[in-house]
Design a protein around this motif. Structure first.
Motif, PDB file in Angstrom:
ATOM      1  N   LEU A  15     -19.810  35.022   6.390  1.00  0.00           N
ATOM      2  CA  LEU A  15     -19.805  34.611   7.650  1.00  0.00           C
ATOM      3  C   LEU A  15     -19.997  35.622   8.661  1.00  0.00           C
ATOM      4  CD1 LEU A  15     -16.235  33.145   6.893  1.00  0.00           C
ATOM      5  CD2 LEU A  15     -17.966  31.834   7.673  1.00  0.00           C
ATOM      6  N   LEU A  16     -20.387  35.170   9.863  1.00  0.00           N
ATOM      7  CA  LEU A  16     -20.814  36.257  10.833  1.00  0.00           C
ATOM      8  C   LEU A  16     -19.737  36.808  11.599  1.00  0.00           C
ATOM      9  CD1 LEU A  16     -23.657  34.202  12.383  1.00  0.00           C
ATOM     10  CD2 LEU A  16     -23.852  36.140  10.686  1.00  0.00           C
ATOM     11  N   ASN A  25      -9.358  34.737  15.220  1.00  0.00           N
ATOM     12  CA  ASN A  25     -10.106  35.635  14.496  1.00  0.00           C
ATOM     13  C   ASN A  25     -10.026  34.895  13.057  1.00  0.00           C
ATOM     14  OD1 ASN A  25     -11.521  37.468  12.846  1.00  0.00           O
ATOM     15  ND2 ASN A  25     -10.074  39.092  13.269  1.00  0.00           N
ATOM     16  N   PHE A  26     -11.169  34.406  12.557  1.00  0.00           N
ATOM     17  CA  PHE A  26     -11.537  33.576  11.388  1.00  0.00           C
ATOM     18  C   PHE A  26     -11.535  34.801  10.380  1.00  0.00           C
ATOM     19  CE2 PHE A  26     -12.487  30.341  14.293  1.00  0.00           C
ATOM     20  CZ  PHE A  26     -11.810  29.427  13.925  1.00  0.00           C
ATOM     21  N   PHE A 132     -18.067  27.713   8.091  1.00  0.00           N
ATOM     22  CA  PHE A 132     -19.165  27.763   9.228  1.00  0.00           C
ATOM     23  C   PHE A 132     -18.589  28.032  10.475  1.00  0.00           C
ATOM     24  CE2 PHE A 132     -21.118  25.848   5.613  1.00  0.00           C
ATOM     25  CZ  PHE A 132     -22.180  26.896   5.339  1.00  0.00           C
ATOM     26  N   PRO A 133     -17.500  28.714  10.816  1.00  0.00           N
ATOM     27  CA  PRO A 133     -16.819  28.480  12.439  1.00  0.00           C
ATOM     28  C   PRO A 133     -17.936  28.841  13.582  1.00  0.00           C
ATOM     29  CG  PRO A 133     -15.963  30.406  11.071  1.00  0.00           C
ATOM     30  CD  PRO A 133     -16.865  29.780  10.235  1.00  0.00           C
ATOM     31  N   GLU A 134     -18.933  29.816  13.198  1.00  0.00           N
ATOM     32  CA  GLU A 134     -19.911  30.023  14.184  1.00  0.00           C
ATOM     33  C   GLU A 134     -21.331  29.103  14.284  1.00  0.00           C
ATOM     34  OE1 GLU A 134     -20.311  31.187  10.905  1.00  0.00           O
ATOM     35  OE2 GLU A 134     -19.060  32.505  11.530  1.00  0.00           O
ATOM     36  N   ASP A 135     -21.341  27.947  13.128  1.00  0.00           N
ATOM     37  CA  ASP A 135     -22.491  27.522  13.138  1.00  0.00           C
ATOM     38  C   ASP A 135     -22.222  26.058  13.516  1.00  0.00           C
ATOM     39  OD1 ASP A 135     -24.654  26.034  12.344  1.00  0.00           O
ATOM     40  OD2 ASP A 135     -24.556  26.896  10.212  1.00  0.00           O
ATOM     41  N   LYS A 136     -22.653  25.749  14.737  1.00  0.00           N
ATOM     42  CA  LYS A 136     -22.420  24.586  15.355  1.00  0.00           C
ATOM     43  C   LYS A 136     -22.990  23.209  14.528  1.00  0.00           C
ATOM     44  CE  LYS A 136     -20.511  26.302  19.106  1.00  0.00           C
ATOM     45  NZ  LYS A 136     -19.019  25.997  19.161  1.00  0.00           N
ATOM     46  N   GLY A 140     -16.869  23.363   9.969  1.00  0.00           N
ATOM     47  CA  GLY A 140     -15.791  22.275   9.493  1.00  0.00           C
ATOM     48  C   GLY A 140     -14.613  23.167   9.591  1.00  0.00           C
ATOM     49  N   LEU A 141     -13.501  22.377   9.576  1.00  0.00           N
ATOM     50  CA  LEU A 141     -11.861  22.624   9.617  1.00  0.00           C
ATOM     51  C   LEU A 141     -11.226  21.642   8.772  1.00  0.00           C
ATOM     52  CD1 LEU A 141     -10.321  24.987  10.627  1.00  0.00           C
ATOM     53  CD2 LEU A 141      -9.664  23.300  12.566  1.00  0.00           C
TER      54      LEU A 141
END
Length: 207
Positions: A15-16, A25-26, A132-136, A140-141
């Protein structure tokens, strides 16, 4: 079958650090308190993912619940999974690895490690797992609650997190507790564990 969130994080890359200012903050480190908070029984309520192929797999999951038993010393979580897929109940027991520093949980399946970013809210009765919270294109959540139905306020927290990630409510897939076919198997397993505990106590007493 892997956890629903695991389906959404196949081949997860590291993750980035960059996060949207509006999002939480993930990468919050996991502590013993975090593990204690997710200990016990949890119901898979809903999820949204843009990972190719996820929707087809997740749409087959009608209902699902889990039992998490953390081990602080070994940084693992024993989980028991009851999943209703189609007209049958599927059961699985396995172990999750805890990566404390980067706040992730992972499990191995067919030689591949699947990761989920643990997201705790102020409400101890719910938690989420992000991928992938920063990958459009692949984000997913997944949303879990300690009851088979979440309250409107709890659902709103899930929707708020989706919004800050850049996802829409129309992308959400929901489970339906009315379609849960695993209650009898859960009861059977509970009875078996109680008998085993009684045998263990009896054996200890005889020793």
């Amino acid at each position: 079958m892997a956890l629903p969130w695991a389906l959404a994080v196949l081949s997860l890359l590291p993750l980035l650090d960059a996060q949207s200012p509006a999002c939480p903050n993930f990468s919050v480190p996991i502590t013993n308190a975090s593990l204690d908070q997710i200990s016990g029984k949890w119901f898979y309520i809903a999820s949204a993912s843009r990972l190719p192929g996820y929707k087809e797999k997740a749409s087959k999951i009608h209902a699902s619940f889990y039992f998490f038993t953390p081990n602080h010393t070994e940084d693992t979580i024993l989980f028991r999974e009851y999943m209703t897929v189609g007209d049958q109940c599927l059961y699985n027991s396995s172990s999750l690895k805890v990566q404390r520093e980067n706040g992730t949980l992972s499990t191995s399946e067919n030689g591949t490690e699947h990761y989920g970013q643990l997201v705790l809210s102020k409400d101890p009765k719910i938690f989420m797992l992000a991928s992938f919270p920063e990958d459009k294109q692949n984000m997913g959540l997944s949303f879990f609650a300690d009851q088979p139905e979440a309250t409107p306020e709890q659902m709103q927290q899930f929707y708020d997190y989706l919004t800050c990630m850049g996802m829409d409510k129309s992308e959400v897939m929901y489970t339906d507790e009315k379609k849960n076919l695993c209650l009898l198997l859960e009861k059977q397993h509970d009875e078996e564990r109680k008998k085993e505990e009684e045998r263990s106590k009896t054996g200890t007493a005889l020793d």
